[in-house]
Enzyme design. Structure first.
Site, PDB file in Angstrom:
ATOM      1  N   SER A   1      -7.751   3.272   9.023  1.00  0.00           N
ATOM      2  CA  SER A   1      -8.413   3.261   7.720  1.00  0.00           C
ATOM      3  C   SER A   1      -7.609   2.441   6.719  1.00  0.00           C
ATOM      4  O   SER A   1      -8.143   1.571   6.020  1.00  0.00           O
ATOM      5  CB  SER A   1      -8.585   4.693   7.213  1.00  0.00           C
ATOM      6  OG  SER A   1      -9.121   4.708   5.908  1.00  0.00           O
TER       7      SER A   1
ATOM      8  N   ARG B   1     -15.284  11.827   8.084  1.00  0.00           N
ATOM      9  CA  ARG B   1     -14.049  12.549   8.413  1.00  0.00           C
ATOM     10  C   ARG B   1     -13.768  13.640   7.392  1.00  0.00           C
ATOM     11  O   ARG B   1     -13.266  14.712   7.716  1.00  0.00           O
ATOM     12  CB  ARG B   1     -12.872  11.571   8.469  1.00  0.00           C
ATOM     13  CG  ARG B   1     -12.874  10.657   9.687  1.00  0.00           C
ATOM     14  CD  ARG B   1     -11.850   9.540   9.520  1.00  0.00           C
ATOM     15  NE  ARG B   1     -10.516  10.077   9.278  1.00  0.00           N
ATOM     16  CZ  ARG B   1      -9.565   9.423   8.617  1.00  0.00           C
ATOM     17  NH1 ARG B   1      -9.804   8.224   8.108  1.00  0.00           N
ATOM     18  NH2 ARG B   1      -8.378   9.968   8.447  1.00  0.00           N
TER      19      ARG B   1
ATOM     20  N   HIS C   1       0.846  -1.193   0.000  1.00  0.00           N
ATOM     21  CA  HIS C   1       0.000   0.000   0.000  1.00  0.00           C
ATOM     22  C   HIS C   1       0.878   1.238   0.000  1.00  0.00           C
ATOM     23  O   HIS C   1       1.855   1.317   0.733  1.00  0.00           O
ATOM     24  CB  HIS C   1      -0.910   0.042   1.233  1.00  0.00           C
ATOM     25  CG  HIS C   1      -1.729   1.288   1.311  1.00  0.00           C
ATOM     26  ND1 HIS C   1      -2.898   1.453   0.597  1.00  0.00           N
ATOM     27  CD2 HIS C   1      -1.536   2.449   1.982  1.00  0.00           C
ATOM     28  CE1 HIS C   1      -3.398   2.658   0.839  1.00  0.00           C
ATOM     29  NE2 HIS C   1      -2.591   3.277   1.674  1.00  0.00           N
TER      30      HIS C   1
ATOM     31  N   ASP D   1     -15.251   1.583   7.296  1.00  0.00           N
ATOM     32  CA  ASP D   1     -14.237   2.574   6.949  1.00  0.00           C
ATOM     33  C   ASP D   1     -14.771   3.552   5.909  1.00  0.00           C
ATOM     34  O   ASP D   1     -14.517   4.754   5.985  1.00  0.00           O
ATOM     35  CB  ASP D   1     -12.976   1.887   6.417  1.00  0.00           C
ATOM     36  CG  ASP D   1     -11.969   2.896   5.898  1.00  0.00           C
ATOM     37  OD1 ASP D   1     -11.459   3.681   6.713  1.00  0.00           O
ATOM     38  OD2 ASP D   1     -11.712   2.909   4.679  1.00  0.00           O
TER      39      ASP D   1
ATOM     40  N   LYS E   1      -8.500  -2.069   5.544  1.00  0.00           N
ATOM     41  CA  LYS E   1      -8.714  -2.578   4.183  1.00  0.00           C
ATOM     42  C   LYS E   1      -7.664  -3.617   3.807  1.00  0.00           C
ATOM     43  O   LYS E   1      -7.968  -4.606   3.135  1.00  0.00           O
ATOM     44  CB  LYS E   1      -8.727  -1.422   3.193  1.00  0.00           C
ATOM     45  CG  LYS E   1      -9.906  -0.461   3.381  1.00  0.00           C
ATOM     46  CD  LYS E   1     -10.021   0.547   2.278  1.00  0.00           C
ATOM     47  CE  LYS E   1      -8.947   1.603   2.321  1.00  0.00           C
ATOM     48  NZ  LYS E   1      -9.147   2.577   3.416  1.00  0.00           N
TER      49      LYS E   1
END
Length: 443
Positions: free
Chosen positions: A183, A168, A82, A161, A187
């Protein structure tokens, strides 16, 4: 249990139990808690923070709010990657097939972009015929057969999320390390990987503008991984200037093909190799970064990395002929060259401003659901520290809307500052974070 009590508890700086956090997330996901109460709790977290245990509990509660992908039937150690996002961050398009070619299964669920350019899915969809939405069976079948599968992020993955992030975004609670970390990690955990590599960007074109905040975020995410049994390693990489030369969807596919072919921008190649070598270590295919790098370079040199990319594209319905004929990718009707009007050394390139130029050309989205121009974007032709003469080509801009070229050119020029004296080149790799903490390099 009442939401008001949990808001008060967090407002006053007290820790919530795992049970309380699980109840709160479950109740909000199912519409039993209104937005205004969740907003109040998020603001309390913003100011009071969360402990490592609380953050891990929040992460798992969000991950378990929807489908949890089971990849146990796929042999080997599955490693996911990621990036916290940046400009010309083409790393996934290079790393996924490269690591898969080395024998490590790469199972990735990616989203669509909101900002400078499209996300990984948008970029892949610029390949004619490419199917970015795979059902569970096809996703696992491709992963078992080819060691690589990339699909769009399902709304069934970590739905809590999605709801919380939307809240948010409109309540000024984005910039909270525990909320950012949970967050991202929720995932990744729900997507089923055994181990996770994180590319934490730092600089003008990144969410984290300074190294100290980036280290804090990286440590939080690595700690979450440790607490939930998913070994996680973070690499801090510079985003003080665009990483690659191409910024735009089909343009980044072209650059990924160049890197996998042994050509392309040296900085992008270096970061890709560093991240991929860590994935090989996590996946049990290398003992050291050096041995991992040697294996990866050989896969590029002998053509296996590019062959894996070709195989991957074909397996998901894409026209694999683009590998040898980039003109099969979407082509912009209009282009313009941006020329430098003075000589000197490139002191700074504001990556965010370059990104905004690309977004204005049509390469990115200003709001969710906006249609993007897959051919739009720009290709840079300068880097920090480089000496450039007058009339040097700074970049080439591409768009299907000719009226957008002039403003994008102005934005591009505003992003670049020129100095008469030599300039230090910023390092690409700023450090690593693993379960032992931060260090300049990993052994």
């Amino acid at each position: 249990m009442h939401a008001t009590n949990l808001i008060i508890k967090k407002r006053d700086g007290l820790e919530l139990t795992n049970t309380e956090i699980a109840w709160l997330i479950n109740a909000y996901t199912h519409g039993e808690i209104p937005d205004y109460q969740m907003s109040a709790w998020l603001m309390a977290v913003f100011f009071q923070g969360m402990s490592a245990r609380e953050t891990a509990a929040l992460t798992m509660s969000m991950a378990e709010s929807g489908d949890m992908v089971d990849l146990s039937q796929v042999p080997g150690i599955k490693v996911d990657k990621h990036s916290t996002g940046g400009v010309a961050d083409t790393t996934t398009l290079v790393i996924a097939p490269l690591v898969a070619a080395a024998g490590v299964p790469v199972a990735k669920m990616s989203g669509r972009g909101l900002g400078f350019t499209g996300g990984t899915i948008d970029k892949l969809e610029s390949i004619p015929g490419f199917k970015a939405t795979l059902d569970r069976e096809k996703f696992i079948a491709n992963l078992k057969k080819y060691n690589i599968a990339i699909t769009g992020q399902s709304t069934a993955i970590a739905p809590a999320d999605g709801k919380i992030y939307a809240l948010r975004d409109v309540t000024a609670t984005i910039e909270s390390i525990p909320l950012i970390a949970s967050s991202i990690m929720s995932k990744k955990i729900a997507a089923g990987a055994d181990k996770i590599i994180l590319d934490v960007k730092v600089g003008s074109g990144a969410f984290m503008k300074n190294k100290a905040d980036a280290i804090k975020l990286a440590k939080t995410m690595v700690r979450i991984g440790e607490l939930v049994g998913r070994e996680t390693v973070a690499v801090l990489t510079s985003m003080e200037e665009p990483l690659g030369t191409a910024i735009g969807n089909s343009l980044e596919i072209k650059e990924a093909i160049e890197i996998l072919s042994g050509r392309g921008e040296a900085a992008l190649r270096e970061v890709c190799l560093i991240l991929a070598s860590q994935m090989l270590i996590l996946g049990g295919k290398a003992q050291t970064p050096e041995s991992g790098l040697t294996k990866l370079v050989s896969l590029i040199d002998n053509g296996q990395a590019l062959a894996k990319f070709t195989e991957f594209v074909a397996a998901q319905g894409g026209n694999a002929a683009v590998v040898n004929n980039i003109n099969l990718l979407p082509q912009a009707k209009f282009s313009v060259e941006v020329i430098n009007d003075c000589e000197g050394y490139v002191r700074t390139i504001d990556a965010a401003k370059v990104g905004y130029a690309a977004m204005h050309l049509g390469a990115g989205r200003e709001y969710k659901g906006q249609t993007i121009d897959l051919a739009a974007g720009l290709v840079m032709n300068c880097r920090i520290g480089q000496y450039i003469s007058q009339n040097h080509l700074l970049a080439t801009l591409y768009s299907n809307d000719e009226t957008k070229l002039e403003l994008a050119g102005l934005l591009l020029k505003q992003a670049i500052t020129i100095d008469r004296g030599p300039v230090d080149i910023p390092p690409l790799i700023l450090g690593f974070v693993d379960k032992h903490g931060f260090r300049d390099r990993l052994a």
